[in-house]
Design an enzyme around this catalytic site. Structure first.
Site, PDB file in Angstrom:
ATOM      1  N   SER A 130       6.112   7.669   0.414  1.00  0.00           N
ATOM      2  CA  SER A 130       5.259   8.217   1.468  1.00  0.00           C
ATOM      3  C   SER A 130       5.871   7.672   2.877  1.00  0.00           C
ATOM      4  O   SER A 130       5.972   8.308   3.977  1.00  0.00           O
ATOM      5  CB  SER A 130       4.006   7.553   1.112  1.00  0.00           C
ATOM      6  OG  SER A 130       2.597   7.526   2.083  1.00  0.00           O
ATOM      7  N   GLN A 131       5.950   6.128   2.936  1.00  0.00           N
ATOM      8  CA  GLN A 131       6.354   5.805   4.140  1.00  0.00           C
ATOM      9  C   GLN A 131       7.951   6.232   4.443  1.00  0.00           C
ATOM     10  O   GLN A 131       8.296   6.313   5.646  1.00  0.00           O
ATOM     11  CB  GLN A 131       6.308   4.286   4.350  1.00  0.00           C
ATOM     12  CG  GLN A 131       4.756   3.688   4.258  1.00  0.00           C
ATOM     13  CD  GLN A 131       4.389   4.130   5.974  1.00  0.00           C
ATOM     14  OE1 GLN A 131       5.225   4.138   6.860  1.00  0.00           O
ATOM     15  NE2 GLN A 131       2.953   3.920   5.969  1.00  0.00           N
TER      16      GLN A 131
ATOM     17  N   GLU B   4       6.362  -3.943  -6.894  1.00  0.00           N
ATOM     18  CA  GLU B   4       6.534  -4.488  -8.073  1.00  0.00           C
ATOM     19  C   GLU B   4       8.037  -4.390  -8.578  1.00  0.00           C
ATOM     20  O   GLU B   4       8.500  -5.086  -9.467  1.00  0.00           O
ATOM     21  CB  GLU B   4       5.784  -3.707  -8.967  1.00  0.00           C
ATOM     22  CG  GLU B   4       5.761  -2.490  -9.298  1.00  0.00           C
ATOM     23  CD  GLU B   4       4.993  -1.606  -8.478  1.00  0.00           C
ATOM     24  OE1 GLU B   4       4.546  -0.570  -8.896  1.00  0.00           O
ATOM     25  OE2 GLU B   4       4.181  -1.950  -7.454  1.00  0.00           O
TER      26      GLU B   4
ATOM     27  N   GLN C 179      10.828  -4.311  -5.963  1.00  0.00           N
ATOM     28  CA  GLN C 179      11.648  -4.723  -5.128  1.00  0.00           C
ATOM     29  C   GLN C 179      12.334  -5.856  -5.563  1.00  0.00           C
ATOM     30  O   GLN C 179      13.601  -6.206  -5.090  1.00  0.00           O
ATOM     31  CB  GLN C 179      10.878  -4.995  -3.805  1.00  0.00           C
ATOM     32  CG  GLN C 179      10.407  -3.935  -3.084  1.00  0.00           C
ATOM     33  CD  GLN C 179       9.811  -4.197  -1.674  1.00  0.00           C
ATOM     34  OE1 GLN C 179      10.293  -5.318  -0.842  1.00  0.00           O
ATOM     35  NE2 GLN C 179       9.009  -3.260  -0.906  1.00  0.00           N
TER      36      GLN C 179
ATOM     37  N   HIS D 147       5.873  -4.069   4.297  1.00  0.00           N
ATOM     38  CA  HIS D 147       4.964  -4.970   3.629  1.00  0.00           C
ATOM     39  C   HIS D 147       5.394  -6.240   3.443  1.00  0.00           C
ATOM     40  O   HIS D 147       6.688  -6.251   2.584  1.00  0.00           O
ATOM     41  CB  HIS D 147       4.047  -4.392   2.509  1.00  0.00           C
ATOM     42  CG  HIS D 147       3.077  -5.330   1.726  1.00  0.00           C
ATOM     43  ND1 HIS D 147       2.115  -5.932   2.527  1.00  0.00           N
ATOM     44  CD2 HIS D 147       2.755  -5.317   0.749  1.00  0.00           C
ATOM     45  CE1 HIS D 147       1.571  -6.849   1.592  1.00  0.00           C
ATOM     46  NE2 HIS D 147       1.814  -6.393   0.443  1.00  0.00           N
TER      47      HIS D 147
ATOM     48  N   GLY E  54       1.792   7.223   5.073  1.00  0.00           N
ATOM     49  CA  GLY E  54       3.065   8.045   5.473  1.00  0.00           C
ATOM     50  C   GLY E  54       2.854   9.115   6.220  1.00  0.00           C
ATOM     51  O   GLY E  54       3.232   9.581   7.549  1.00  0.00           O
TER      52      GLY E  54
ATOM     53  N   ASP F 232      -3.518  -8.210   4.374  1.00  0.00           N
ATOM     54  CA  ASP F 232      -3.351  -6.953   3.658  1.00  0.00           C
ATOM     55  C   ASP F 232      -3.689  -7.183   2.484  1.00  0.00           C
ATOM     56  O   ASP F 232      -4.663  -6.207   1.711  1.00  0.00           O
ATOM     57  CB  ASP F 232      -1.837  -6.277   3.700  1.00  0.00           C
ATOM     58  CG  ASP F 232      -1.829  -5.084   3.096  1.00  0.00           C
ATOM     59  OD1 ASP F 232      -1.792  -4.205   4.018  1.00  0.00           O
ATOM     60  OD2 ASP F 232      -1.580  -4.974   2.028  1.00  0.00           O
TER      61      ASP F 232
ATOM     62  N   GLU G  70      -7.366  -5.224   0.798  1.00  0.00           N
ATOM     63  CA  GLU G  70      -7.532  -4.186  -0.268  1.00  0.00           C
ATOM     64  C   GLU G  70      -8.334  -4.533  -1.502  1.00  0.00           C
ATOM     65  O   GLU G  70      -9.124  -3.731  -1.959  1.00  0.00           O
ATOM     66  CB  GLU G  70      -5.871  -4.115  -0.874  1.00  0.00           C
ATOM     67  CG  GLU G  70      -4.927  -3.523  -0.022  1.00  0.00           C
ATOM     68  CD  GLU G  70      -3.480  -3.848  -0.444  1.00  0.00           C
ATOM     69  OE1 GLU G  70      -2.570  -3.062   0.117  1.00  0.00           O
ATOM     70  OE2 GLU G  70      -3.341  -4.446  -1.583  1.00  0.00           O
TER      71      GLU G  70
ATOM     72  N   GLU H  19     -21.187  10.652  -0.133  1.00  0.00           N
ATOM     73  CA  GLU H  19     -21.632  10.353   1.363  1.00  0.00           C
ATOM     74  C   GLU H  19     -20.990   9.218   2.095  1.00  0.00           C
ATOM     75  O   GLU H  19     -21.091   9.049   3.273  1.00  0.00           O
ATOM     76  CB  GLU H  19     -23.189  10.391   1.359  1.00  0.00           C
ATOM     77  CG  GLU H  19     -24.108  11.648   0.966  1.00  0.00           C
ATOM     78  CD  GLU H  19     -25.495  11.691   1.381  1.00  0.00           C
ATOM     79  OE1 GLU H  19     -25.878  10.677   2.023  1.00  0.00           O
ATOM     80  OE2 GLU H  19     -25.946  12.574   0.852  1.00  0.00           O
TER      81      GLU H  19
END
Length: 334
Positions: free
Chosen positions: A28-29, A85, A87, A109, A135, A192, A196, A232
Site C-alpha cells: 500500500s505505502q 511483524e 521487519q 511507522h 497508500g 499510533d 488503533e 450508519e
C-alpha cells in the site's frame, strides 16, 4: 507548544538529486511512495518477493524488483515498508549486513526502531516520514496535485542533513503540500498504537459488535441492528472528518445531539478511561510490542484464531447480505 509544521518552501527536493532511494516492499505505502518519488524526478529502486502480486504490480508500473540485499546495496536512503511483524528478522538477516556509513534508514511507522527490533549501526541515521493516510490516498492526492500530511522524526544524534533529506523525501511524495509535522519516534509509535487499539480498530469494532448483539438479543431484527450500529457509522465519521465533533452535532437532529451529551458518557465512562490508561501504559512500557513479537515468533496462533472467530460473527453474515442490496457501495469481501 504548537507543533512545528513544514511546507513546500521548507523542503529542497534537489537534495535527493544524486541519491538512490530503495523502497523495500511494494504494498500500500510502497507503491504510492515509489511512484510519487519517481514522478518527482527521484531515482528509485524497489524490492519485492518474486511470484507475489506486489512483485507483478511493481513490474506493471515499470520497476524491475530487486532482491532485498541488492536494493539495500544500491540505496542511499533505504525505506523499509514491510509489515511490522517481519521487519526485525528481515532487517537482521538481509538489510543490516549491507548498510554502510552515510546511509539513511527510513520507515513510515516507528514500531521496530522504537522497540529495538531495528537498531541502525554507527554512521547510519534513522529517519521517519509517515503519511497520515493509506497508500491509495497518498497516490491519488499526489496525482491530483495535492498531498497527504506527513509526520517526520529523526533518531537521537542524527545530523541536521538527515532532517533536510526527510523533508525532501516528504516533498517527493507530496507531503509538504499538506504539511509535515515534526514529532519523535516514540510519540509517533505510541500514539499510533493507542489510536488503533482504543479507537480506530479495537474500540470501534468492539462497540459496534456489542451494540449489534444487544439489539439482537433484545429481539430486534439483525438487519435493523446492522443499519443502526454499523452501516450508519460512516455518515457520522464523514461528519467528524469534515468538521470535527461540533460539525457532527450541528448536522444531526437535536434528539441525537441530546442523546450524545447525556448517554455517551455512560458508555465511555471512568472505568473505560482507566482501561485506556492501562492500554497506554502497556504500549509505553513495551509490553504490547513484546506480546506481538512473541505471538509472531510462535506462528501467531492466537491472532489467527481471533481472526477466524470474528469472520464468523452474525453481524458479518448480515452485512454481506445487506451490502448486496446496495449497488452504490463498492462492496469488499475477505
Amino acid at each position: 507548544m504548537p507543533a512545528k509544521i513544514y511546507y513546500d518552501n521548507d523542503a529542497d527536493l534537489s537534495l535527493l538529486q544524486d541519491k538512490t532511494i530503495a523502497i523495500l516492499g511494494f504494498g500500500s505505502q510502497g507503491h504510492a511512495q515509489a511512484l510519487n518519488l519517481r514522478e518527482s524526478g527521484c531515482q528509485v529502486v524497489v524490492s519485492e518477493l518474486p511470484g507475489t502480486a506486489n512483485y507483478q504490480l511493481a513490474q506493471d508500473n515499470g520497476f524491475e524488483p530487486l532482491p532485498t540485499e541488492e536494493a539495500v546495496q544500491k540505496g542511499d536512503l533505504i525505506q523499509v515498508l514491510l509489515p511490522d511483524e517481519i521487519q526485525g528478522d528481515v532487517y537482521r538477516s538481509r538489510i543490516a549486513p549491507h548498510l554502510r556509513p552515510g546511509n539513511v534508514l527510513m520507515c513510515s511507522h516507528g514500531f521496530n526502531i522504537h522497540f529495538g527490533q531495528v537498531e541502525p549501526p554507527p554512521g547510519v541515521d534513522a529517519l521517519l516520514v509517515a503519511p497520515k493516510g493509506p497508500g491509495h490516498l497518498v497516490r491519488s492526492e499526489f496525482v491530483k496535485g495535492g498531498g497527504v500530511p506527513c509526520l517526520i522524526a529523526v533518531s537521537d544524534g542524527a545530523a541536521e542533513s538527515t532532517r533536510a533529506l526527510g523533508l525532501a523525501y516528504a516533498k517527493g511524495i507530496g507531503g509538504t503540500r499538506g504539511g509535515v509535522i515534526e514529532t519523535t519516534f516514540a510519540e509517533e509509535t505510541e500514539t499510533d498504537l493507542f489510536g488503533e487499539q482504543v479507537v480506530l480498530c479495537g474500540g470501534v469494532s468492539q462497540l459496534v459488535k456489542a451494540a449489534f448483539e444487544t439489539l439482537v438479543e433484545a429481539g430486534y431484527q439483525p438487519e435493523m441492528a446492522y443499519f443502526e450500529c454499523l452501516h450508519e457509522l460512516k455518515l457520522i465519521v464523514d461528519l467528524f472528518y469534515q468538521g470535527g465533533l461540533n460539525y457532527m452535532r450541528y448536522s444531526v437532529s437535536n434528539t441525537a445531539e441530546y442523546g450524545d451529551y447525556t448517554r455517551g458518557p455512560r458508555i465511555v465512562n471512568e472505568q473505560t478511561r482507566e482501561e485506556m490508561k492501562k492500554i497506554l501504559a502497556e504500549i509505553r512500557s513495551g509490553q504490547f510490542a513484546k506480546e506481538w513479537i512473541l505471538e509472531n515468533k510462535a506462528g501467531a496462533p492466537a491472532f489467527k484464531a481471533a481472526r477466524r472467530q470474528d469472520r464468523q460473527l452474525e453481524i458479518e453474515e448480515v452485512g454481506r447480505q445487506l451490502r448486496r442490496l446496495m449497488s452504490w457501495i463498492d462492496a469488499k469481501e475477505v
